[in-house]
Scaffold this motif. Structure first.
Motif, PDB file in Angstrom:
ATOM      1  N   UNK A   1       0.860  -1.166   0.000  1.00 46.49           N
ATOM      2  CA  UNK A   1       0.000   0.000   0.000  1.00 46.49           C
ATOM      3  C   UNK A   1       0.907   1.231   0.000  1.00 46.49           C
ATOM      4  N   UNK A   2       0.339   2.384  -0.276  1.00 49.48           N
ATOM      5  CA  UNK A   2       1.118   3.615  -0.196  1.00 49.48           C
ATOM      6  C   UNK A   2       0.246   4.757   0.298  1.00 49.48           C
ATOM      7  N   UNK A   3       0.902   5.722   0.915  1.00 44.38           N
ATOM      8  CA  UNK A   3       0.198   6.873   1.465  1.00 44.38           C
ATOM      9  C   UNK A   3       0.968   8.129   1.083  1.00 44.38           C
ATOM     10  N   UNK A   4       0.366   8.894   0.180  1.00 46.46           N
ATOM     11  CA  UNK A   4       0.970  10.138  -0.259  1.00 46.46           C
ATOM     12  C   UNK A   4       0.573  11.259   0.694  1.00 46.46           C
ATOM     13  N   UNK A   5       1.360  12.332   0.750  1.00 44.65           N
ATOM     14  CA  UNK A   5       1.034  13.443   1.650  1.00 44.65           C
ATOM     15  C   UNK A   5      -0.368  13.994   1.387  1.00 44.65           C
ATOM     16  N   UNK A   6      -1.151  14.085   2.437  1.00 44.11           N
ATOM     17  CA  UNK A   6      -2.492  14.639   2.313  1.00 44.11           C
ATOM     18  C   UNK A   6      -3.522  13.703   1.729  1.00 44.11           C
ATOM     19  N   UNK A   7      -3.136  12.446   1.481  1.00 46.90           N
ATOM     20  CA  UNK A   7      -4.066  11.483   0.884  1.00 46.90           C
ATOM     21  C   UNK A   7      -4.228  10.264   1.769  1.00 46.90           C
ATOM     22  N   UNK A   8      -5.293   9.536   1.525  1.00 48.27           N
ATOM     23  CA  UNK A   8      -5.519   8.311   2.268  1.00 48.27           C
ATOM     24  C   UNK A   8      -4.620   7.193   1.730  1.00 48.27           C
ATOM     25  N   UNK A   9      -4.343   6.241   2.576  1.00 47.58           N
ATOM     26  CA  UNK A   9      -3.569   5.089   2.160  1.00 47.58           C
ATOM     27  C   UNK A   9      -4.325   4.343   1.061  1.00 47.58           C
ATOM     28  N   UNK A  10      -3.606   3.955   0.018  1.00 49.16           N
ATOM     29  CA  UNK A  10      -4.244   3.255  -1.083  1.00 49.16           C
ATOM     30  C   UNK A  10      -3.514   1.950  -1.376  1.00 49.16           C
ATOM     31  N   UNK A  11      -4.263   0.998  -1.857  1.00 47.90           N
ATOM     32  CA  UNK A  11      -3.717  -0.311  -2.225  1.00 47.90           C
ATOM     33  C   UNK A  11      -2.927  -0.180  -3.519  1.00 47.90           C
ATOM     34  N   UNK A  12      -1.786  -0.889  -3.583  1.00 47.92           N
ATOM     35  CA  UNK A  12      -0.929  -0.850  -4.758  1.00 47.92           C
ATOM     36  C   UNK A  12      -0.891  -2.203  -5.474  1.00 47.92           C
TER      37      UNK A  12
ATOM     38  N   UNK B   1       5.449   8.635  -2.059  1.00 49.10           N
ATOM     39  CA  UNK B   1       4.598   8.225  -0.950  1.00 49.10           C
ATOM     40  C   UNK B   1       5.420   7.407   0.043  1.00 49.10           C
ATOM     41  N   UNK B   2       4.816   7.155   1.185  1.00 50.86           N
ATOM     42  CA  UNK B   2       5.356   6.142   2.094  1.00 50.86           C
ATOM     43  C   UNK B   2       4.715   4.819   1.692  1.00 50.86           C
ATOM     44  N   UNK B   3       5.534   3.826   1.462  1.00 48.85           N
ATOM     45  CA  UNK B   3       5.056   2.522   1.030  1.00 48.85           C
ATOM     46  C   UNK B   3       5.060   1.551   2.217  1.00 48.85           C
ATOM     47  N   UNK B   4       3.932   0.884   2.397  1.00 49.91           N
ATOM     48  CA  UNK B   4       3.748  -0.068   3.484  1.00 49.91           C
ATOM     49  C   UNK B   4       3.499  -1.463   2.926  1.00 49.91           C
ATOM     50  N   UNK B   5       4.092  -2.454   3.550  1.00 56.24           N
ATOM     51  CA  UNK B   5       3.760  -3.826   3.189  1.00 56.24           C
ATOM     52  C   UNK B   5       2.821  -4.410   4.238  1.00 56.24           C
ATOM     53  N   UNK B   6       2.008  -5.328   3.777  1.00 61.21           N
ATOM     54  CA  UNK B   6       1.082  -6.044   4.659  1.00 61.21           C
ATOM     55  C   UNK B   6       1.139  -7.517   4.317  1.00 61.21           C
TER      56      UNK B   6
END
Length: 120
Positions: free
Chosen positions: A36-47, A90-95
């Motif tokens: 997933x990723x979360x750009x500044x000012x935006x909600x986290x989105x699935x990648x 963005x900040x990229x998150x793994x799940x």
């Protein structure tokens, strides 16, 4: 169980990065790995998602440019990102969806995030 994401950094438009997500701890199986990723000012989105079967799915914004993969022996997932654009910043998150023992239920675990900045 812990997930450690790494590989982010600063890259020019058109460049590439490879993110890693290493799972450690008591793990019987990893069913799903996703980014997933979360750009500044935006909600986290699935990648992207990769199932145990090997099937993969991608968000339209990254399709054809990003590739998700796994090394089952290392309990590590990867996100190869090519042709990067400034809007990929963005900040990229793994799940990971993990079963800790043969009889335990599946649970989701998140990594801490790794910053990707695409800029000239």
């Amino acid at each position: 169980v812990q997930l450690q994401a790494s590989g982010g950094g600063l890259v020019q438009p058109g460049g590439s990065l490879r993110l890693s997500c290493a799972a450690s701890g008591s793990i019987f199986s990893i069913n799903v790995m996703a980014w997933y990723r979360e750009a500044p000012g935006k909600q986290r989105e699935w990648v992207a998602t990769r199932l145990t079967s090997g099937a993969t799915n991608y968000a339209d914004a990254v399709k054809g440019r990003f590739t998700i993969s796994r090394d089952n022996a290392k309990n590590t997932g990867y996100l190869q990102m090519n042709s990067l654009k400034p809007e990929d910043t963005a900040i990229y998150y793994c799940k990971a969806t993990i079963r800790r023992t043969p009889s335990s239920r599946l649970s989701d675990y998140w990594g801490q995030g790794t910053q990707v900045t695409v800029s000239s």
